[in-house]
Design an enzyme around this catalytic site. Structure first.
Site, PDB file in Angstrom:
ATOM      1  N   ALA A  68       0.870  -1.173   0.000  1.00  0.00           N
ATOM      2  CA  ALA A  68       0.000   0.000   0.000  1.00  0.00           C
ATOM      3  C   ALA A  68       0.910   1.227   0.000  1.00  0.00           C
ATOM      4  O   ALA A  68       2.075   1.146   0.419  1.00  0.00           O
ATOM      5  CB  ALA A  68      -0.890  -0.021   1.231  1.00  0.00           C
ATOM      6  N   GLY A 113       0.452  -4.982   0.990  1.00  0.00           N
ATOM      7  CA  GLY A 113      -0.747  -5.064   0.141  1.00  0.00           C
ATOM      8  C   GLY A 113      -0.473  -5.762  -1.185  1.00  0.00           C
ATOM      9  O   GLY A 113      -1.381  -6.344  -1.781  1.00  0.00           O
ATOM     10  N   GLU A 116      -0.713  -9.346  -0.401  1.00  0.00           N
ATOM     11  CA  GLU A 116      -2.131  -9.640  -0.119  1.00  0.00           C
ATOM     12  C   GLU A 116      -2.936  -9.747  -1.423  1.00  0.00           C
ATOM     13  O   GLU A 116      -3.824 -10.587  -1.555  1.00  0.00           O
ATOM     14  CB  GLU A 116      -2.700  -8.562   0.803  1.00  0.00           C
ATOM     15  CG  GLU A 116      -2.081  -8.648   2.205  1.00  0.00           C
ATOM     16  CD  GLU A 116      -2.515  -7.515   3.116  1.00  0.00           C
ATOM     17  OE1 GLU A 116      -2.148  -6.361   2.834  1.00  0.00           O
ATOM     18  OE2 GLU A 116      -3.242  -7.789   4.086  1.00  0.00           O
ATOM     19  N   GLU A 136       4.281  -5.070   7.389  1.00  0.00           N
ATOM     20  CA  GLU A 136       3.467  -4.042   8.053  1.00  0.00           C
ATOM     21  C   GLU A 136       3.903  -3.753   9.490  1.00  0.00           C
ATOM     22  O   GLU A 136       3.938  -2.602   9.919  1.00  0.00           O
ATOM     23  CB  GLU A 136       1.976  -4.448   8.048  1.00  0.00           C
ATOM     24  CG  GLU A 136       1.279  -4.252   6.714  1.00  0.00           C
ATOM     25  CD  GLU A 136       1.416  -5.428   5.752  1.00  0.00           C
ATOM     26  OE1 GLU A 136       2.281  -6.300   5.990  1.00  0.00           O
ATOM     27  OE2 GLU A 136       0.663  -5.467   4.772  1.00  0.00           O
TER      28      GLU A 136
END
Ligand code: COA
Length: 262
Positions: A68, A113, A116, A136
């Site tokens: 992200a 992300g 993911e 993260e």
């Protein structure tokens, strides 16, 4: 449809989706998450497609998606963070529930992300120089696009918790050993291998593929008894298709089946 941060190319019965934020190693800002959501919704209703490949476009360094967008995360308050998590989770759910297989072609960094997103794909191929991880916790947050749920399902709870709590980055060889990726290829060969896999799948009965995905994925949330009943119902339903008759007839006629998806 034109997108700001992704490219979508239709190659016969395969769609190639590329994340394109070259300066930021294809990091997912909100605009890119929205582009991807719109694109996958659009591809989900395209009945001419048999497979989708998701990969990272050419960037400064080989990257699938480096996570992200940390510049956006740095500004978030709790409500915005929750909304962003829903946006990322929603995209991953759309990918996972696509009725045609989605192949994640991991061509470099797949972090946070990015991993993911790859975990939401039905299977993952990696280039030998790919690097994967959920870093993260090193930023003081937790995975928020489904990683805490999908990683343990794919590689098992112990190895997943280790990766999640250390934030350690692993290479393609280790990812293969852990069962995180199905195959590893040389960087130059990755996309062609993904295309070959898409073609192989595309030759099979599309309704059968769709039901097989549905049985395997939906079955995970059901009791064993209900999952078996679900499978039996889909097994019954697929027997109503022209494709089933064509598949059986082709075998008996000693020729290749020509499935029409009906
Ligand atoms: N969000 C925003 N920008 C990112 C990014 C991310 N997740 N990952 C990389 N970038 C940007 C960098 O800020 C840099 O931008 P700049 O050139 O404008 O400064 C550019 O992409 C290149 O990255 P850089 O860090 O210079 O490359 P590197 O080869 O030294 O390191 C990584 C590569 C992937 C190891 C490193 O970029 C990194 O750790 N990224 C963050 C990974 C992460 O924690 N993701 C999970 C987020 S929840």
């Amino acid at each position: 449809m034109g997108y700001e941060n992704i490219g979508v190319t239709i190659e016969g019965a395969t769609a190639l989706v590329e994340v394109q934020r070259p300066d930021k190693l294809n990091a997912l800002n909100d605009a890119t998450l929205t582009d991807l959501t719109d694109a996958f919704l659009d591809l989900s209703i395209n009945e001419d497609l048999r497979c989708v490949i998701l990969t990272g476009g050419a960037a400064k360094k080989p990257a699938f998606v480096a996570g992200a967008d940390i510049a956006e995360l740095a500004e978030q308050d709790p409500m915005l963070a929750k909304e962003r998590s829903h946006l990322g989770q929603g995209l991953c759910d759309i990918i996972e529930s696509m009725e045609k297989p989605v192949i994640g072609a991991i061509n470099g960094f797949a972090l946070g992300g990015g991993l993911e997103l790859a975990l939401a794909c039905h299977f993952r191929l990696a280039s030998s120089d790919a690097r994967m991880g959920l870093p993260e916790v090193t930023l003081g947050i937790i995975p928020g696009f489904g990683g805490t749920q999908r990683l343990p399902r794919v590689i098992g709870l112990g190895p997943a918790l280790e990766l999640i709590t250390t934030g350690r980055m692993i290479d393609a060889a280790e990812a293969f050993r852990l069962g995180l990726v199905n195959h590893v290829y040389e960087p130059d060969a990755l996309l062609d291998e993904a295309r070959k896999l898409a073609k192989t799948i595309g030759r099979n009965g599309p309704i059968a593929i769709r039901f097989a995905l549905e049985a395997a994925l939906r079955g995970r949330t059901l009791s064993n008894e209900d999952a078996m009943a679900y499978e039996a119902n889909l097994f019954g339903l697929v027997s109503a298709t022209d494709d089933m008759r064509e598949g059986m007839r082709a075998f008996l006629d000693k020729r290749k089946a020509d499935f029409q998806g009906t």
